[in-house]
Design a protein around this motif. Sequence first.
Motif, PDB file in Angstrom:
ATOM      1  N   LYS A  15       0.855  -1.186   0.000  1.00 41.68           N
ATOM      2  CA  LYS A  15       0.000   0.000   0.000  1.00 41.68           C
ATOM      3  C   LYS A  15       0.890   1.235   0.000  1.00 41.68           C
ATOM      4  O   LYS A  15       1.774   1.370   0.837  1.00 41.68           O
ATOM      5  CB  LYS A  15      -0.869   0.040   1.252  1.00 41.68           C
ATOM      6  N   LEU A  19      -2.643   3.665  -3.834  1.00 44.88           N
ATOM      7  CA  LEU A  19      -2.298   2.456  -4.583  1.00 44.88           C
ATOM      8  C   LEU A  19      -2.344   1.232  -3.673  1.00 44.88           C
ATOM      9  O   LEU A  19      -1.773   1.229  -2.581  1.00 44.88           O
ATOM     10  CB  LEU A  19      -0.890   2.583  -5.172  1.00 44.88           C
ATOM     11  N   TYR A  45      -4.568  -1.538  -7.898  1.00 42.11           N
ATOM     12  CA  TYR A  45      -5.758  -0.708  -7.887  1.00 42.11           C
ATOM     13  C   TYR A  45      -5.387   0.630  -7.274  1.00 42.11           C
ATOM     14  O   TYR A  45      -4.817   0.684  -6.193  1.00 42.11           O
ATOM     15  CB  TYR A  45      -6.829  -1.399  -7.041  1.00 42.11           C
ATOM     16  N   CYS A  46      -5.672   1.703  -7.965  1.00 44.24           N
ATOM     17  CA  CYS A  46      -5.394   3.040  -7.459  1.00 44.24           C
ATOM     18  C   CYS A  46      -6.725   3.769  -7.348  1.00 44.24           C
ATOM     19  O   CYS A  46      -7.453   3.882  -8.335  1.00 44.24           O
ATOM     20  CB  CYS A  46      -4.439   3.778  -8.394  1.00 44.24           C
ATOM     21  N   TYR A  48      -8.749   7.192  -5.759  1.00 46.04           N
ATOM     22  CA  TYR A  48      -8.781   8.529  -5.183  1.00 46.04           C
ATOM     23  C   TYR A  48     -10.225   9.019  -5.280  1.00 46.04           C
ATOM     24  O   TYR A  48     -11.038   8.396  -5.969  1.00 46.04           O
ATOM     25  CB  TYR A  48      -7.794   9.453  -5.906  1.00 46.04           C
ATOM     26  N   ARG A  54      -7.576   0.233 -12.354  1.00 46.94           N
ATOM     27  CA  ARG A  54      -7.028  -1.057 -11.947  1.00 46.94           C
ATOM     28  C   ARG A  54      -6.262  -1.718 -13.077  1.00 46.94           C
ATOM     29  O   ARG A  54      -6.520  -1.483 -14.253  1.00 46.94           O
ATOM     30  CB  ARG A  54      -8.125  -1.987 -11.459  1.00 46.94           C
ATOM     31  N   VAL A  95       5.950   4.274  -9.485  1.00 46.63           N
ATOM     32  CA  VAL A  95       5.837   4.935  -8.190  1.00 46.63           C
ATOM     33  C   VAL A  95       7.134   5.683  -7.934  1.00 46.63           C
ATOM     34  O   VAL A  95       8.219   5.120  -8.131  1.00 46.63           O
ATOM     35  CB  VAL A  95       5.597   3.917  -7.052  1.00 46.63           C
ATOM     36  N   LEU A 109       2.281   8.702  -8.500  1.00 50.06           N
ATOM     37  CA  LEU A 109       1.820   7.389  -8.942  1.00 50.06           C
ATOM     38  C   LEU A 109       1.347   7.502 -10.381  1.00 50.06           C
ATOM     39  O   LEU A 109       0.672   8.471 -10.740  1.00 50.06           O
ATOM     40  CB  LEU A 109       0.648   6.912  -8.086  1.00 50.06           C
ATOM     41  N   ILE A 111      -0.484   4.917 -13.303  1.00 54.29           N
ATOM     42  CA  ILE A 111      -1.054   3.592 -13.547  1.00 54.29           C
ATOM     43  C   ILE A 111      -1.877   3.656 -14.821  1.00 54.29           C
ATOM     44  O   ILE A 111      -2.566   4.655 -15.077  1.00 54.29           O
ATOM     45  CB  ILE A 111      -1.899   3.118 -12.335  1.00 54.29           C
ATOM     46  N   TYR A 122      -1.230  10.476 -10.357  1.00 53.99           N
ATOM     47  CA  TYR A 122      -1.688  11.023  -9.085  1.00 53.99           C
ATOM     48  C   TYR A 122      -0.485  11.573  -8.328  1.00 53.99           C
ATOM     49  O   TYR A 122       0.602  11.010  -8.393  1.00 53.99           O
ATOM     50  CB  TYR A 122      -2.346   9.936  -8.228  1.00 53.99           C
TER      51      TYR A 122
END
Length: 151
Positions: A15, A19, A45-46, A48, A54, A95, A109, A111, A122
Motif C-alpha cells: 500500500k 495504490l 488498484y489506485c 482517489y 485497476r 511509483v 503514482l 497507472i 496522481y
Amino acid sequence: MNFRELEQLGDADLKICGLRMWIHGRQFPDATDYWDGNWLSVTAYCIYPHSAVRIQNDSCVRLDELAGLLSGCERMYSSLSGKAELQCIEPYLAVELSASTNGHIDVKLSITPDHFKETHEYEDEIDQSHLPGIINSCRAILEKFPVRDSK
C-alpha cells in the motif's frame, strides 16, 4: 472491479497512498532464470476521490523492481533524503517517492490499464512514518518470492 471484488482480494500486499497491490504469484512459476523467473502476476488498484483505475492479474512488475523500491525506501528512511522508485520495465505502473521538507515525502503514482489509450497520474504526500510499512511490505513479498538468478 467493484468494491465487493476488492474485498474478496483481502489485504493488499503493498500500500502506497491510494495504490493497493496484490501479488498472486510468479507469472512463470517454473522459470528459474533472471528474465522469466522474476515476473509477478499482480492486481493493482489506485483509488482517489474522483477516479479509480485497476490493472487486473497482469504481469507488469518484476521482483528486482520491488527490490529497488525496497532499497530506495531503506535509504530514504535512514537519511530522510533522496528518492525511492518502483521503476517498472512495463509502462503500466510507476511509483516515485521523493523526500521533501520536514519529513514529508512527495508521492507520484502512474497507472494505466492500456498504455496506448490512457494514463492516470496522481500526486500525494506522506510523512516518513509511512516508510516502515512500505519497507516491511516489500520485504514480505521478497521473502515469499525471492529474486531468481541475479544478472
